[in-house]
Design a protein around this motif. Structure first.
Motif, mmCIF file in Angstrom:
data_model
loop_
_atom_site.group_PDB
_atom_site.id
_atom_site.type_symbol
_atom_site.label_atom_id
_atom_site.label_comp_id
_atom_site.label_asym_id
_atom_site.label_seq_id
_atom_site.Cartn_x
_atom_site.Cartn_y
_atom_site.Cartn_z
ATOM 1 N N ASN A 16 27.721 13.159 -14.953
ATOM 2 C CA ASN A 16 29.051 13.572 -14.487
ATOM 3 C C ASN A 16 30.055 13.585 -15.642
ATOM 4 O OD1 ASN A 16 29.523 14.212 -11.584
ATOM 5 N ND2 ASN A 16 28.280 12.373 -11.323
ATOM 6 N N GLU A 17 29.927 12.623 -16.536
ATOM 7 C CA GLU A 17 30.842 12.573 -17.689
ATOM 8 C C GLU A 17 30.634 13.797 -18.582
ATOM 9 O OE1 GLU A 17 30.988 7.719 -17.861
ATOM 10 O OE2 GLU A 17 30.182 8.787 -19.606
ATOM 11 N N ILE A 18 29.370 14.152 -18.801
ATOM 12 C CA ILE A 18 29.078 15.345 -19.614
ATOM 13 C C ILE A 18 29.666 16.579 -18.926
ATOM 14 C CG2 ILE A 18 27.225 16.871 -20.444
ATOM 15 C CD1 ILE A 18 25.479 14.304 -20.774
ATOM 16 N N ALA A 19 29.475 16.662 -17.613
ATOM 17 C CA ALA A 19 29.961 17.833 -16.859
ATOM 18 C C ALA A 19 31.485 17.943 -16.971
ATOM 19 C CB ALA A 19 29.532 17.727 -15.394
ATOM 20 N N SER A 21 33.310 16.916 -19.473
ATOM 21 C CA SER A 21 33.787 16.946 -20.857
ATOM 22 C C SER A 21 34.254 18.354 -21.251
ATOM 23 C CB SER A 21 32.666 16.489 -21.805
ATOM 24 O OG SER A 21 31.640 17.455 -21.823
ATOM 25 N N ALA A 22 34.868 18.414 -22.448
ATOM 26 C CA ALA A 22 35.472 19.689 -22.862
ATOM 27 C C ALA A 22 34.525 20.524 -23.707
ATOM 28 C CB ALA A 22 36.755 19.388 -23.648
ATOM 29 N N GLN A 23 33.295 20.686 -23.265
ATOM 30 C CA GLN A 23 32.325 21.498 -24.015
ATOM 31 C C GLN A 23 32.076 22.790 -23.254
ATOM 32 O OE1 GLN A 23 30.273 19.549 -26.370
ATOM 33 N NE2 GLN A 23 30.502 17.493 -25.616
ATOM 34 N N ILE A 24 31.466 23.736 -23.934
ATOM 35 C CA ILE A 24 31.073 24.933 -23.193
ATOM 36 C C ILE A 24 29.838 24.599 -22.343
ATOM 37 C CG2 ILE A 24 32.045 26.572 -24.862
ATOM 38 C CD1 ILE A 24 29.082 27.118 -25.717
ATOM 39 N N ARG A 25 29.617 25.427 -21.319
ATOM 40 C CA ARG A 25 28.585 25.101 -20.327
ATOM 41 C C ARG A 25 27.195 24.939 -20.941
ATOM 42 N NH1 ARG A 25 28.743 28.981 -15.594
ATOM 43 N NH2 ARG A 25 27.579 30.364 -16.964
ATOM 44 N N THR A 26 26.830 25.829 -21.857
ATOM 45 C CA THR A 26 25.492 25.743 -22.464
ATOM 46 C C THR A 26 25.303 24.418 -23.176
ATOM 47 O OG1 THR A 26 25.599 28.108 -22.780
ATOM 48 C CG2 THR A 26 23.918 26.980 -24.028
ATOM 49 N N GLN A 27 26.339 23.979 -23.828
ATOM 50 C CA GLN A 27 26.283 22.696 -24.543
ATOM 51 C C GLN A 27 26.155 21.535 -23.551
ATOM 52 O OE1 GLN A 27 25.650 22.061 -27.441
ATOM 53 N NE2 GLN A 27 26.421 20.028 -27.932
ATOM 54 N N LYS A 28 26.858 21.627 -22.435
ATOM 55 C CA LYS A 28 26.739 20.576 -21.406
ATOM 56 C C LYS A 28 25.301 20.507 -20.895
ATOM 57 C CE LYS A 28 31.474 20.981 -19.744
ATOM 58 N NZ LYS A 28 32.371 21.304 -18.634
ATOM 59 N N LEU A 29 24.708 21.674 -20.659
ATOM 60 C CA LEU A 29 23.326 21.697 -20.154
ATOM 61 C C LEU A 29 22.384 21.081 -21.187
ATOM 62 C CD1 LEU A 29 23.106 25.209 -18.404
ATOM 63 C CD2 LEU A 29 23.672 23.007 -17.401
ATOM 64 N N VAL A 113 10.322 20.328 -10.177
ATOM 65 C CA VAL A 113 11.295 21.409 -10.331
ATOM 66 C C VAL A 113 12.312 21.313 -9.192
ATOM 67 C CG1 VAL A 113 11.642 23.897 -10.448
ATOM 68 C CG2 VAL A 113 9.571 22.903 -11.413
ATOM 69 N N ILE A 114 13.582 21.311 -9.594
ATOM 70 C CA ILE A 114 14.668 21.176 -8.618
ATOM 71 C C ILE A 114 15.527 22.435 -8.675
ATOM 72 C CG2 ILE A 114 16.644 19.745 -7.874
ATOM 73 C CD1 ILE A 114 14.205 18.384 -10.404
ATOM 74 N N PRO A 115 15.550 23.221 -7.602
ATOM 75 C CA PRO A 115 16.403 24.413 -7.614
ATOM 76 C C PRO A 115 17.884 24.025 -7.663
ATOM 77 C CG PRO A 115 14.828 24.481 -5.799
ATOM 78 C CD PRO A 115 14.784 23.088 -6.365
ATOM 79 N N ILE A 116 18.669 24.834 -8.346
ATOM 80 C CA ILE A 116 20.126 24.653 -8.383
ATOM 81 C C ILE A 116 20.708 25.752 -7.502
ATOM 82 C CG2 ILE A 116 22.175 24.654 -9.875
ATOM 83 C CD1 ILE A 116 20.134 23.903 -12.195
ATOM 84 N N LEU A 117 21.381 25.326 -6.442
ATOM 85 C CA LEU A 117 21.871 26.293 -5.455
ATOM 86 C C LEU A 117 23.382 26.454 -5.549
ATOM 87 C CD1 LEU A 117 19.843 25.030 -2.346
ATOM 88 C CD2 LEU A 117 19.268 26.948 -3.826
ATOM 89 N N ALA A 148 21.205 18.243 -10.163
ATOM 90 C CA ALA A 148 21.289 19.685 -9.842
ATOM 91 C C ALA A 148 22.608 20.000 -9.127
ATOM 92 C CB ALA A 148 20.088 20.103 -8.999
ATOM 93 N N GLY A 149 23.060 19.074 -8.288
ATOM 94 C CA GLY A 149 24.344 19.259 -7.583
ATOM 95 C C GLY A 149 25.499 19.302 -8.565
ATOM 96 N N VAL A 150 25.474 18.409 -9.546
ATOM 97 C CA VAL A 150 26.536 18.376 -10.561
ATOM 98 C C VAL A 150 26.507 19.693 -11.367
ATOM 99 C CG1 VAL A 150 27.361 17.224 -12.651
ATOM 100 C CG2 VAL A 150 26.506 15.849 -10.731
ATOM 101 N N VAL A 151 25.305 20.114 -11.744
ATOM 102 C CA VAL A 151 25.176 21.326 -12.553
ATOM 103 C C VAL A 151 25.635 22.550 -11.757
ATOM 104 C CG1 VAL A 151 23.513 22.849 -13.700
ATOM 105 C CG2 VAL A 151 23.381 20.383 -14.053
ATOM 106 N N SER A 152 25.362 22.570 -10.479
ATOM 107 C CA SER A 152 25.832 23.700 -9.639
ATOM 108 C C SER A 152 27.351 23.849 -9.730
ATOM 109 C CB SER A 152 25.394 23.460 -8.190
ATOM 110 O OG SER A 152 26.046 24.346 -7.340
ATOM 111 N N GLY A 153 28.028 22.697 -9.831
ATOM 112 C CA GLY A 153 29.497 22.694 -9.944
ATOM 113 C C GLY A 153 30.009 23.318 -11.241
ATOM 114 N N LEU A 154 29.118 23.520 -12.205
ATOM 115 C CA LEU A 154 29.541 24.125 -13.489
ATOM 116 C C LEU A 154 29.526 25.659 -13.423
ATOM 117 C CD1 LEU A 154 27.489 21.871 -15.963
ATOM 118 C CD2 LEU A 154 29.911 21.694 -15.399
ATOM 119 N N PHE A 155 29.015 26.189 -12.300
ATOM 120 C CA PHE A 155 28.910 27.659 -12.183
ATOM 121 C C PHE A 155 29.927 28.191 -11.192
ATOM 122 C CE2 PHE A 155 25.033 26.467 -14.169
ATOM 123 C CZ PHE A 155 24.633 27.547 -14.918
#
Ligand code: SME
Length: 155
Positions: A16-19, A21-29, A113-117, A148-155
């Motif tokens: 969550n802290e990485i998500a 942070s002030a980085q671009i999305r690719t860097q967060k991933l 494998v966890i789908p990101i929805l 995956a839920g946190v990452v979905s929030g980045l899109f």
């Protein structure tokens, strides 16, 4: 709480802290891949596949681990493609028993494998390979679905 659950709670906080942070999305991933691979001994390849311009095709995104020849995977193909089709977490505790499997590296024994929805649609996946057989438990599944839920929030 078990030790493993406690470790996953702490790791999800770091994700969550990485998500946030002030980085671009690719860097967060990429940072999330690095965090997971370096924190959990049996997570030996950690990467994201993302659905790009082509519908029903997964394209390799940021990852940590051995390079893979599977840079594009159609929905339905391999463990990744099957998870995208079903929109559900897919755990294979022994890849030698899975016939619809795309081998990357002979050291890999199991995969999750966890789908990101997003709005009910698969926009990507979190893919983890392990060199151990049967390493994944319900705790891994809930933790990684949280990621995956946190990452979905980045899109
Ligand atoms: N084994 C996957 C392919 C991707 S690699 O693990 C990086 C599959 O069967 O879909």
């Amino acid at each position: 709480m078990t030790e493993k659950k406690g470790q996953f709670v702490a790791l999800l906080r770091k994700v969550n802290e990485i998500a946030a942070s002030a980085q671009i999305r690719t860097q967060k991933l990429r940072l999330i891949c690095e965090l997971l691979e370096s924190s959990v001994p049996y997570y030996n390849w950690v990467g994201f596949y993302l659905v790009g311009d082509k519908e029903r095709e997964l394209v390799l995104g940021p990852f940590v681990g051995e390079p893979t020849e599977h840079a594009e995977i159609p929905f339905g193909k391999g463990i990744c493609g099957q998870a995208a089709e079903s929109k559900k977490t897919f755990i294979v505790q022994d890849v030698s028993k899975e016939t619809n499997y795309l081998a990357c590296n002979l050291n890999v024994k199991s995969e999750i494998v966890i789908p990101i929805l997003k709005d009910g649609k698969v926009i990507g996946e979190l893919d983890i390979d392990s060199h151990a057989t049967s390493p994944f438990t319900d705790d891994d599944e809930s933790f990684l679905e949280g990621v995956a839920g946190v990452v979905s929030g980045l899109f």
